[in-house]
Write a protein that holds these residues in place. Structure first.
Motif, short mmCIF file in Angstrom:
data_model
loop_
_atom_site.label_atom_id
_atom_site.label_comp_id
_atom_site.label_asym_id
_atom_site.label_seq_id
_atom_site.Cartn_x
_atom_site.Cartn_y
_atom_site.Cartn_z
N PHE A 143 17.68 4.00 41.28
CA PHE A 143 16.43 3.24 41.33
C PHE A 143 15.28 4.11 40.82
O PHE A 143 15.31 5.33 40.97
CB PHE A 143 16.13 2.79 42.76
CG PHE A 143 17.06 1.72 43.27
CD1 PHE A 143 16.70 0.39 43.22
CD2 PHE A 143 18.30 2.07 43.79
CE1 PHE A 143 17.56 -0.59 43.68
CE2 PHE A 143 19.17 1.09 44.26
CZ PHE A 143 18.80 -0.23 44.20
N ARG A 187 5.80 1.10 44.13
CA ARG A 187 6.55 0.04 43.46
C ARG A 187 7.94 0.52 43.07
O ARG A 187 8.07 1.57 42.45
CB ARG A 187 5.82 -0.39 42.19
CG ARG A 187 4.42 -0.87 42.45
CD ARG A 187 3.62 -0.96 41.17
NE ARG A 187 2.29 -1.48 41.45
CZ ARG A 187 1.61 -2.24 40.61
NH1 ARG A 187 2.12 -2.56 39.45
NH2 ARG A 187 0.41 -2.68 40.95
N VAL A 188 8.96 -0.26 43.43
CA VAL A 188 10.31 -0.02 42.93
C VAL A 188 10.40 -0.83 41.65
O VAL A 188 10.38 -2.05 41.67
CB VAL A 188 11.38 -0.44 43.96
CG1 VAL A 188 12.78 -0.17 43.40
CG2 VAL A 188 11.17 0.28 45.29
N PRO A 243 12.34 6.61 44.49
CA PRO A 243 11.94 5.69 45.56
C PRO A 243 11.76 6.37 46.91
O PRO A 243 10.84 6.06 47.66
CB PRO A 243 13.07 4.66 45.60
CG PRO A 243 13.63 4.68 44.23
CD PRO A 243 13.51 6.11 43.76
N ALA A 285 8.52 -4.50 45.05
CA ALA A 285 9.69 -4.35 44.18
C ALA A 285 9.59 -5.39 43.08
O ALA A 285 9.17 -6.53 43.32
CB ALA A 285 10.98 -4.53 44.97
N VAL A 290 14.50 -6.15 39.85
CA VAL A 290 15.26 -5.22 40.69
C VAL A 290 15.95 -5.99 41.81
O VAL A 290 17.12 -5.76 42.11
CB VAL A 290 14.34 -4.11 41.26
CG1 VAL A 290 15.09 -3.26 42.28
CG2 VAL A 290 13.79 -3.25 40.14
N ALA A 313 10.91 4.36 40.73
CA ALA A 313 9.71 3.88 41.41
C ALA A 313 8.46 4.47 40.77
O ALA A 313 8.53 5.38 39.94
CB ALA A 313 9.76 4.25 42.90
#
Length: 177
Positions: A91, A82-83, A111, A127, A131, A93
């Motif tokens: 980013f 998952r981001v 990520p 995501a 985001v 994750a």
């Protein structure tokens, strides 16, 4: 916030001043909404690690192969990646694991590392909608497809509005004399 299913659209391995990127694309929705692309800048080694996971393993295990093996040997399995957040151009994750007792554990990750694991374990990538709202761009192929459909609808409406008199050139020429 809801999660959106993503696919890895492309991995660009940069060199020198050219940055490496992984581009995620939202899956087509049942409501026909236009897909979006999420470009994430990553290092060239990380881009290579993702590509190696997609293209198959080499003779020697890489760090991500080792981590996948350790997760399995400890009785867990990778469920998803998952981001979860973006701050500026960074980013964040998570790797979702399921232990043998059914409990879900979330590991914070970059990520690029999470995606390298996802391609090796063949698990879904998601995501957070927030985001996508902050960092995604439209998938211009989808925009182009929507534009072509709109043009086709306009042309169809024009054709439907025509009558046989619109094609009678001889009568129109005589009427103008």
């Amino acid at each position: 916030m809801p999660l959106r299913r993503m696919d890895i659209e492309s991995v660009i391995v940069g060199d020198g001043p050219i940055a490496s990127l992984v581009v995620l694309r939202t899956r087509e929705e049942a409501d026909g909404s236009t897909s979006r692309q999420l470009p994430i800048r990553i290092g060239s080694f990380e881009a290579t690690a993702i590509t190696m996971g997609v293209n198959g393993r080499s003779g020697r295990p890489m760090t991500h192969d080792l981590l996948c093996s350790a997760i399995s040997e400890l009785g867990a399995s990778c469920v998803s990646v998952r981001v979860m957040a973006v701050q500026g151009t960074t980013f964040f994750a998570q790797v979702e694991l399921e232990r043998a007792d059914g409990e879900h554990v979330f590991l914070d990750a970059r990520p690029s590392d999470a995606l390298a694991i996802a391609v090796r374990e063949e698990v879904p990538v998601y995501a957070e909608e927030s985001v996508l709202d902050a960092a995604a761009m439209p998938d211009f192929r989808g925009v182009e497809k929507d534009e072509k459909a709109h043009e086709l609808e306009q042309f169809h409406a024009f054709v439907e509005s025509l009558s046989p008199e619109d094609f009678n050139v001889a009568n129109r020429d005589q009427d103008s004399e």
